[in-house]
Design an enzyme around this catalytic site. Structure first.
Site, PDB file in Angstrom:
ATOM      1  CB  SER A 122      -0.847  -0.050   1.272  1.00 16.91           C
ATOM      2  OG  SER A 122      -1.306   1.231   1.616  1.00 16.91           O
ATOM      3  CE1 TYR A 181      -4.146  -2.450   5.168  1.00 18.26           C
ATOM      4  CE2 TYR A 181      -3.297  -0.253   4.689  1.00 18.26           C
ATOM      5  CZ  TYR A 181      -3.786  -1.474   4.248  1.00 18.26           C
ATOM      6  OH  TYR A 181      -3.904  -1.717   2.907  1.00 18.26           O
ATOM      7  CE  LYS A 232      -1.692  -4.488   3.317  1.00 15.46           C
ATOM      8  NZ  LYS A 232      -2.050  -5.825   2.827  1.00 15.46           N
TER       9      LYS A 232
HETATM   10  P1  NAD Z   1     -11.212  -6.794   0.791  1.00 13.94           P
HETATM   11  O1  NAD Z   1     -11.512  -6.699   2.247  1.00 13.94           O
HETATM   12  O2  NAD Z   1     -12.287  -6.515  -0.187  1.00 13.94           O
HETATM   13  O3  NAD Z   1     -10.592  -8.248   0.479  1.00 13.94           O
HETATM   14  C1  NAD Z   1      -9.720  -8.887   1.382  1.00 13.94           C
HETATM   15  C2  NAD Z   1     -10.248 -10.293   1.595  1.00 13.94           C
HETATM   16  O4  NAD Z   1      -9.399 -10.978   2.527  1.00 13.94           O
HETATM   17  C3  NAD Z   1     -11.669 -10.336   2.166  1.00 13.94           C
HETATM   18  O5  NAD Z   1     -12.480 -11.095   1.293  1.00 13.94           O
HETATM   19  C4  NAD Z   1     -11.493 -11.020   3.536  1.00 13.94           C
HETATM   20  O6  NAD Z   1     -12.616 -11.834   3.852  1.00 13.94           O
HETATM   21  C5  NAD Z   1     -10.217 -11.825   3.321  1.00 13.94           C
HETATM   22  N1  NAD Z   1      -9.448 -12.107   4.545  1.00 13.94           N
HETATM   23  C6  NAD Z   1      -9.099 -11.246   5.533  1.00 13.94           C
HETATM   24  N2  NAD Z   1      -8.391 -11.896   6.482  1.00 13.94           N
HETATM   25  C7  NAD Z   1      -8.273 -13.189   6.061  1.00 13.94           C
HETATM   26  C8  NAD Z   1      -7.655 -14.340   6.610  1.00 13.94           C
HETATM   27  N3  NAD Z   1      -7.033 -14.309   7.787  1.00 13.94           N
HETATM   28  N4  NAD Z   1      -7.719 -15.499   5.926  1.00 13.94           N
HETATM   29  C9  NAD Z   1      -8.376 -15.572   4.735  1.00 13.94           C
HETATM   30  N5  NAD Z   1      -8.994 -14.509   4.182  1.00 13.94           N
HETATM   31  C10 NAD Z   1      -8.939 -13.332   4.835  1.00 13.94           C
HETATM   32  O7  NAD Z   1      -9.956  -5.855   0.516  1.00 13.94           O
HETATM   33  P2  NAD Z   1      -9.371  -5.318  -0.872  1.00 13.94           P
HETATM   34  O8  NAD Z   1      -9.720  -3.884  -0.995  1.00 13.94           O
HETATM   35  O9  NAD Z   1      -9.705  -6.252  -1.961  1.00 13.94           O
HETATM   36  O10 NAD Z   1      -7.821  -5.388  -0.525  1.00 13.94           O
HETATM   37  C11 NAD Z   1      -7.037  -6.527  -0.847  1.00 13.94           C
HETATM   38  C12 NAD Z   1      -5.637  -6.324  -0.299  1.00 13.94           C
HETATM   39  O11 NAD Z   1      -5.122  -5.089  -0.819  1.00 13.94           O
HETATM   40  C13 NAD Z   1      -5.586  -6.188   1.222  1.00 13.94           C
HETATM   41  O12 NAD Z   1      -4.423  -6.832   1.697  1.00 13.94           O
HETATM   42  C14 NAD Z   1      -5.487  -4.687   1.449  1.00 13.94           C
HETATM   43  O13 NAD Z   1      -4.821  -4.375   2.651  1.00 13.94           O
HETATM   44  C15 NAD Z   1      -4.661  -4.254   0.244  1.00 13.94           C
HETATM   45  N6  NAD Z   1      -4.868  -2.832  -0.107  1.00 13.94           N
HETATM   46  C16 NAD Z   1      -6.147  -2.367  -0.306  1.00 13.94           C
HETATM   47  C17 NAD Z   1      -6.338  -1.007  -0.581  1.00 13.94           C
HETATM   48  C18 NAD Z   1      -7.719  -0.453  -0.782  1.00 13.94           C
HETATM   49  O14 NAD Z   1      -7.898   0.783  -0.646  1.00 13.94           O
HETATM   50  N7  NAD Z   1      -8.732  -1.271  -1.117  1.00 13.94           N
HETATM   51  C19 NAD Z   1      -5.230  -0.127  -0.686  1.00 13.94           C
HETATM   52  C20 NAD Z   1      -3.945  -0.638  -0.508  1.00 13.94           C
HETATM   53  C21 NAD Z   1      -3.789  -2.007  -0.218  1.00 13.94           C
HETATM   54  N1  UFG Z   2     -12.764  12.460   1.884  1.00 13.53           N
HETATM   55  C1  UFG Z   2     -13.776  13.372   2.102  1.00 13.53           C
HETATM   56  N2  UFG Z   2     -14.968  12.904   2.571  1.00 13.53           N
HETATM   57  C2  UFG Z   2     -15.191  11.576   2.828  1.00 13.53           C
HETATM   58  C3  UFG Z   2     -14.141  10.656   2.606  1.00 13.53           C
HETATM   59  C4  UFG Z   2     -12.926  11.130   2.142  1.00 13.53           C
HETATM   60  O1  UFG Z   2     -13.611  14.572   1.873  1.00 13.53           O
HETATM   61  O2  UFG Z   2     -16.298  11.217   3.262  1.00 13.53           O
HETATM   62  C5  UFG Z   2     -11.474  12.934   1.329  1.00 13.53           C
HETATM   63  C6  UFG Z   2     -10.286  12.675   2.232  1.00 13.53           C
HETATM   64  O3  UFG Z   2     -10.118  13.731   3.129  1.00 13.53           O
HETATM   65  C7  UFG Z   2      -9.160  12.544   1.195  1.00 13.53           C
HETATM   66  C8  UFG Z   2      -9.841  11.915  -0.014  1.00 13.53           C
HETATM   67  O4  UFG Z   2     -11.236  12.181   0.149  1.00 13.53           O
HETATM   68  O5  UFG Z   2      -8.707  13.827   0.818  1.00 13.53           O
HETATM   69  C9  UFG Z   2      -9.623  10.404  -0.112  1.00 13.53           C
HETATM   70  O6  UFG Z   2      -9.968   9.805   1.129  1.00 13.53           O
HETATM   71  P1  UFG Z   2     -10.164   8.209   1.283  1.00 13.53           P
HETATM   72  O7  UFG Z   2     -10.585   7.973   2.700  1.00 13.53           O
HETATM   73  O8  UFG Z   2     -11.055   7.691   0.206  1.00 13.53           O
HETATM   74  O9  UFG Z   2      -8.707   7.607   0.987  1.00 13.53           O
HETATM   75  P2  UFG Z   2      -7.315   7.826   1.721  1.00 13.53           P
HETATM   76  O10 UFG Z   2      -6.402   8.462   0.711  1.00 13.53           O
HETATM   77  O11 UFG Z   2      -7.468   8.495   3.009  1.00 13.53           O
HETATM   78  O12 UFG Z   2      -6.832   6.317   2.016  1.00 13.53           O
HETATM   79  C10 UFG Z   2      -6.984   5.250   1.046  1.00 13.53           C
HETATM   80  C11 UFG Z   2      -7.416   3.960   1.767  1.00 13.53           C
HETATM   81  C12 UFG Z   2      -6.279   3.405   2.575  1.00 13.53           C
HETATM   82  C13 UFG Z   2      -5.083   3.237   1.686  1.00 13.53           C
HETATM   83  C14 UFG Z   2      -4.689   4.577   1.090  1.00 13.53           C
HETATM   84  C15 UFG Z   2      -3.491   4.471   0.183  1.00 13.53           C
HETATM   85  O13 UFG Z   2      -8.522   4.226   2.620  1.00 13.53           O
HETATM   86  O14 UFG Z   2      -6.665   2.124   3.088  1.00 13.53           O
HETATM   87  O15 UFG Z   2      -5.787   5.090   0.336  1.00 13.53           O
HETATM   88  O16 UFG Z   2      -3.531   3.345  -0.564  1.00 13.53           O
HETATM   89  F1  UFG Z   2      -4.065   2.716   2.397  1.00 13.53           F
END
Ligand code: NAD
Ligand code: UFG
Length: 335
Positions: free
Chosen positions: A126, A150, A154
């Protein structure tokens, strides 16, 4: 024969899109998920797109016996490791859950991979691994530093994978995602947050369908194009293609290596620009109110994506407007 790839956490948001992309590109996939943040409805969506249902194991990466048996009974060429908890805010209050699920769970899983002789992995990292003090756009060599459990999970796992590459001859790529959003053009799979969405686009979409009254905009006094926060929003279908490129790379490398690679577009979109995109796609008014800044937010975050271009020959292709239209279709199909 098609290479078989295990997708841990493959049932939900990024995993389901990657499953579809891999299956449509000459790979076979098997999904493993403990359903902690997902449901079997996703398999229905995948089946509607592909015309068949991929094999799914209801299992936890921390369950050594289950993992060992799954790895032993299939001839996997590699793994894409999505499984994990993903809320920054929750991890601040519940760090042990994140250490246990994400770090300890991955230790168990990696040990069993090693035991089964599977050493090719793409890992979901991430943009949160970067320290707040860097200049933009963020390059992979920028300073690392975490402020929540979190992000610590990572970064720790990136270091663990570096060690496994050196000690055990693994091939590993950590993809540092920026802000993944949006849905498959079919509208059959996409992001369905439980309860109040944390992230910007799902929240705006809730307002567009009338589930919530207005968007709360966190700050309009940043040094950005219109004063609101700017992020690098990456279409989940482009992100799925980055996984295709990365798994192909780890399977074909002839020397063992580790690479951490930014996956973003290199462009920023402000909060108000995103509201306007949803207004155009939905043809609905999107009321909003400006609040003060959200603690911990940065003004602008976007990637230098040249490393992905050079190493993976990948770059984001889809426009923000097109992707917001796909999300709107997904939301309308899933009310
Ligand atoms: P998601 O929650 O939609 O998918 C993750 C899946 O992992 C879920 O289906 C959950 O049930 C499963 N899971 C969690 N713990 C588990 C365990 N112990 N054993 C088996 N399954 C398990 O999340 P996503 O948005 O698809 O994200 C996927 C990966 O990408 C995650 O590792 C997340 O941290 C990373 N990531 C996501 C974002 C984002 O904004 N979506 C940003 C950066 C990194
Ligand atoms: N924002 C608003 N109103 C809302 C939600 C968000 O104004 O209701 C603004 C935030 O202040 C920010 C932008 O929209 O400026 C994006 O916010 P998000 O919460 O959608 O995303 P972040 O950049 O804070 O974080 C996301 C994921 C994290 C991830 C990160 C980088 O939530 O899990 O991107 O990958 F790690």
């Amino acid at each position: 024969m098609k290479p078989l790839i295990l997708l841990t956490g493959g049932l939900w948001y990024i995993g389901s899109h990657t499953c579809v992309t891999l299956e449509q590109s000459g790979f076979k996939t098997i999904l493993l998920d403990n359903l902690s943040n997902s449901s079997l409805s996703s398999l229905d969506g995948i089946e509607r797109i592909l015309g068949y249902r991929p094999v799914f194991y209801d299992a936890d990466i921390r369950d050594r016996g289950a993992v060992a048996s799954i790895l032993k009974s299939n001839d996997f060429s590699g793994v894409i490791h999505f499984a994990g908890l993903k809320s920054v805010g929750e991890s601040v209050n519940e760090p042990f859950e994140y250490y246990n699920n994400n770090i300890q769970g991955s230790f168990v899983f990696f040990e069993e991979m090693e035991r089964a002789g599977i050493r090719n992995i793409v890992f979901s990292s991430s943009a949160t691994v970067y320290s707040a003090d860097n200049t933009l756009p963020l390059i992979e060599e920028a300073e690392l530093g975490t402020t929540n459990a979190y992000a610590t999970s990572k970064l720790t796992l990136e270091f663990v994978l570096r060690n496994l590459v050196a000690a055990k001859k693994w091939n590993a790529i950590a993809l540092r995602y920026f802000n993944p959003i949006w849905a498959h053009p079919s509208g059959y799979i996409g992001e369905r947050p439980n309860g109040v969405p944390n992230n910007l686009l799902p929240y705006i979409l809730d307002v567009a369908i009338g589930k919530r009254d207005k968007v709360w905009v966190y700050g309009d006094d940043y040094d950005t194009v219109d004063g609101t926060g700017v992020r690098d929003y990456i279409d989940v279908n482009d992100l799925a293609e980055a996984h295709l490129a990365a798994i192909h790379k780890v399977l074909t490398w002839d020397t063992q290596s580790f690479h951490a690679i930014n996956i973003g577009t290199g462009n920023g979109t402000s909060v108000l620009e995103m509201i306007e995109n949803v207004r155009l796609a939905s043809k609905k008014d999107i009321p909003y109110t400006i609040l003060s800044r959200r603690p911990g937010d940065l003004a602008s975050v976007y990637a230098d994506s040249s490393c992905a271009r050079e190493l993976l020959w990948w770059e984001a292709k889809r426009s923000v407007q097109q992707a917001v239209e796909d999300s709107w279709r997904f939301v309308c199909n899933n009310i």
